[in-house]
Structures are given as structure tokens and as C-alpha cells.
Design an enzyme around this catalytic site. Structure first.
Site, mmCIF file in Angstrom:
data_model
loop_
_atom_site.group_PDB
_atom_site.id
_atom_site.type_symbol
_atom_site.label_atom_id
_atom_site.label_comp_id
_atom_site.label_asym_id
_atom_site.label_seq_id
_atom_site.Cartn_x
_atom_site.Cartn_y
_atom_site.Cartn_z
ATOM 1 C CB CYS A 123 44.117 37.273 35.739
ATOM 2 S SG CYS A 123 42.964 38.447 35.018
ATOM 3 C CB CYS A 125 43.872 41.342 32.070
ATOM 4 S SG CYS A 125 45.244 41.400 33.606
ATOM 5 C CE LYS A 202 42.055 43.228 40.061
ATOM 6 N NZ LYS A 202 42.637 42.317 39.131
ATOM 7 N NE ARG A 224 41.435 44.983 33.962
ATOM 8 C CZ ARG A 224 41.993 44.621 32.935
ATOM 9 N NH1 ARG A 224 41.206 44.420 31.900
ATOM 10 N NH2 ARG A 224 43.227 44.838 32.797
ATOM 11 C CD GLU A 240 32.245 39.446 44.619
ATOM 12 O OE1 GLU A 240 32.887 38.171 44.882
ATOM 13 O OE2 GLU A 240 31.739 39.942 43.681
ATOM 14 C CE LYS A 255 44.864 44.450 42.212
ATOM 15 N NZ LYS A 255 45.346 43.561 41.630
ATOM 16 C CB SER A 282 51.047 49.756 40.559
ATOM 17 O OG SER A 282 49.775 49.867 39.850
ATOM 18 C CE1 TYR A 321 54.115 45.834 42.077
ATOM 19 C CE2 TYR A 321 52.578 47.028 43.371
ATOM 20 C CZ TYR A 321 52.764 45.970 42.366
ATOM 21 O OH TYR A 321 52.037 45.673 41.633
HETATM 22 C C1 PBG Z 1 44.664 41.868 36.768
HETATM 23 C C2 PBG Z 1 45.507 42.522 37.827
HETATM 24 C C3 PBG Z 1 45.641 43.922 37.979
HETATM 25 C C4 PBG Z 1 46.635 44.193 39.111
HETATM 26 C C5 PBG Z 1 46.805 42.889 39.665
HETATM 27 N N1 PBG Z 1 46.174 41.875 38.657
HETATM 28 C C6 PBG Z 1 45.042 45.208 37.464
HETATM 29 C C7 PBG Z 1 43.849 45.232 36.647
HETATM 30 O O1 PBG Z 1 42.791 44.881 37.148
HETATM 31 O O2 PBG Z 1 43.896 45.841 35.778
HETATM 32 C C8 PBG Z 1 46.999 45.346 39.669
HETATM 33 C C9 PBG Z 1 48.144 45.577 40.607
HETATM 34 C C10 PBG Z 1 48.573 46.887 40.861
HETATM 35 O O3 PBG Z 1 48.034 47.826 40.327
HETATM 36 O O4 PBG Z 1 49.765 46.761 41.504
HETATM 37 N N2 PBG Z 1 43.922 40.925 37.100
#
Ligand code: PBG
Length: 337
Positions: A123, A125, A202, A224, A240, A255, A282, A321
């Protein structure tokens, strides 16, 4: 005489019988540990906001230590995220051979060979100055994240990870066609052995909060919701995921996990034969940590309950985690149930 024959409590009478008839179990080998590799630091540093986690320098003893320690506990797979301050509008550091992920991959392969199974997030970001997951364009609708020019960047990132020694790339940007663009680029570059774990379903979620602070990847404007999925939809997740499989995904992912157990279960049913991953993100992790800290819940029991729920819903792989703590508990033979 007993008034009824069926007494379900007989199967709950002792721990031994509960363990005997348990339908779900967790193994360390199905847990995947996320790891943050960060440029410009000398030793590991605490990742503020993600309790018990650290940033690791890409080529460091501390990175080797966390991976070797996990391997000893039976956790064999890792998801690498790069953290950098070298950002631009296209996220060029993401495909730089000297980028944090590429440097870490080379180092891991040199020191530990192919024993750890390494997945790398694809990615931009964390690498763009605007914090979006793609290239931002000015259009008649205002600023938008442009799908097709972003695919070219993802393809370059994936090939650079393959060159540096990744096992699987994990595209997480939710651009249409990202799996086929990456599959094609990998094959053309001679990396047919590198797999794809697609972030298929996602969702645009508040539960990514701690990660965005740690990865420095929060969008500087807007949100997003024009590329990640709408939390109100589950049939769309099936669409998807099927699309990603048809484009060449080897593993598909849901996710976040905890607030989307129904989606995990639905994909399990609709995509038989495709390994299914759940990303226990997270914010979900920190809810358990903070709840335990506040004395409101037993953190270890809650952790096992949450991970078991993901397994019960149908996840084959759990990215979490909690991976090391859970593996330690399993090693001790401790089960709270
Ligand atoms: C971004 C990405 C994100 C996570 C993993 N890859 C977050 C987002 O879309 O901002 C989140 C992982 C997490 O919250 O543990 N491509």
C-alpha cells in the site's frame, strides 16, 4: 428418575470433558504477527499506542530477536509494515530497493534464510505525504484517489518486495483490479512463486486508529470511504472476495475481524477451498488491553475468547498483535475454558 435424557451440562462438567468435546482450537502456527520496520532508528523503540509493540530498525539484532523468539514459540508467519519519513505524493519509498521493508527482507533472508514466512503489506498510505492509499488526482469531483494509476505503483511495490525476498504480498489499498495487476507484474518479473494474500473485504473502520498513529498513515484530508468497504454490507464482501480469487489471490482476508465475524463466516461458506485470514486489527487489540488495564476484564481470557471467536467463525489464519502472548499461553498449556 430424571425428567429428561438430554443434559448438555454433562459435557461441561470438567475441564477434561470440555477439552475433549471442544469444537475449536487455536494453534500458534495459524497466528501471524504484524511487525513495523522503521527507517532512521538505531534500536527498537516502543510503538506508542500499540501496547507491547515496537518499531524495529530494518537490519537489526532486535528484529532478528523478535522473529527468532516467535519461531521458537511456533509463530512462523509475519506481516511487515514499513515506516518512513521519506514521503512524497506517489509514495516512492514504497518501491525503493533501499526502503524499510526491502531492507528488512534482505536482512532477514541473509540471517534466517527462508524459515520465517514473510508477508509484506502493499500500500502507499504510510509513504504518501497526503496519507491516502493511492495517487490523488484533482478532478471535476474534487480530489479523488485514482484507481488505475495507483495499480502501477502497487505492481512496482510488489515486484520490489519479491526481489527482496518476500513470500507473499498483501495488497491492502482496496483499489479495483489490484490483485490481477500485481499477479501479472509478479509473473512477468519471474516471481510465480510469490503468493498474494488479498485484503478482500477491508472495511472503512474506526478500529484502525492505533495503527494509523504507529504507521504515520492517517489521511491528511477526507477519509477512506471511497475505496474501503461500507460496514453495512456483507454480500458485497462475497463479491469482492470472489473477484480477488478470480484475479489470482491465494488467500483472502476479512478486516477488521471482531466486528465482522458474520463476514468471516459468510466467506468461509461461499469460498470453500480458499484459505481465509482474519485481521484482528489494532483498535480491537487495544480495547482488550485497555479493558484489562482498567480492571474491567481478564486480559488473557478475553484475548483467547476473541481469537477463538475468529476461529469459530471460520478463520484459518489470524493476523494479530496478540500472537506472541497467545503462543506463550499455548506453550504453557494454559487454556481458560
Ligand atoms: C493501510 C492499512 C491499514 C491497516 C493495515 N494496512 C489501515 C488503514 O486503512 O488506514 C490497519 C491495521 C490495523 O489497524 O491493525 N493500507
Amino acid at each position: 428418575m430424571s425428567p429428561f435424557r438430554d443434559r448438555p451440562r454433562r459435557l461441561r462438567l470438567s475441564k477434561a470433558v470440555r477439552d475433549l468435546v471442544a469444537e475449536t482450537s487455536i494453534e500458534a502456527s495459524s497466528l501471524m504477527l504484524p511487525i513495523f520496520v522503521k527507517e532512521g532508528i538505531k534500536d527498537r523503540e516502543p510503538a506508542q499506542g500499540l501496547e507491547g509493540h515496537y518499531y524495529y530498525p530494518p537490519a537489526s539484532k532486535s528484529l532478528l530477536n523478535v522473529i527468532s523468539g516467535a519461531l521458537d514459540l511456533g509463530v512462523k508467519s509475519f506481516l511487515l509494515f514499513g515506516v518512513t519519513s521519506r514521503k512524497d505524493s506517489r509514495g516512492s519509498t514504497a518501491f525503493d530497493q533501499k526502503g524499510p521493508v526491502q531492507a528488512a527482507l534482505r536482512f532477514i533472508r541473509r540471517e534466517l534464510g527462508w524459515e520465517p514466512l514473510i508477508f509484506t503489506d502493499v500500500c502507499v498510505c504510510g509513504y504518501t505525504d497526503h496519507g491516502h492509499c493511492g495517487i490523488v488526482r484533482e478532478t471535476r469531483r474534487g480530489l479523488v484517489v485514482d484507481n488505475d494509476s495507483t495499480l502501477e505503483v502497487y505492481a512496482k511495490i510488489a515486484v520490489s518486495h519479491a526481489e527482496a525476498g518476500t513470500d507473499f504480498v498483501a495488497p491492502s489499498g482496496m483499489m479495483d483490479g489490484q490483485v490481477s495487476a500485481i499477479r501479472e507484474a509478479l509473473d512477468k518479473a519471474g516471481y510465480a512463486d510469490v503468493g498474494i494474500m488479498a485484503y478482500s473485504a477491508k472495511y472503512a473502520s474506526s478500529f484502525y486508529g492505533p495503527f494509523r498513529i504507529v504507521a504515520g498513515s492517517a489521511p491528511r484530508f477526507g477519509d477512506r470511504r471511497s475505496y474501503q468497504m461500507d460496514p453495512r454490507n456483507s454480500r458485497e464482501a462475497v463479491k469482492e472476495a470472489l473477484k480477488d480469487v478470480s484475479e489470482g489471490a491465494d488467500i483472502v482476508m476479512v478486516k477488521p475481524a471482531l466486528a465482522y465475524l458474520d463476514v468471516i463466516s459468510l466467506l468461509k461458506e461461499k469460498l470453500s477451498g480458499i484459505p481465509l485470514a482474519a485481521y484482528n486489527v489494532s483498535g480491537e487489540y487495544m480495547l482488550v488491553k485497555l479493558g484489562a488495564k482498567a480492571g474491567l476484564i481478564d486480559g488473557e481470557v478475553a484475548m483467547m475468547e476473541v481469537l477463538t471467536a475468529m476461529k469459530r467463525a471460520g478463520a484459518d489464519i489470524i493476523i494479530t498483535y496478540h500472537a506472541l502472548e497467545a503462543a506463550e499461553m499455548l506453550r504453557r498449556g494454559y487454556s481458560p475454558f
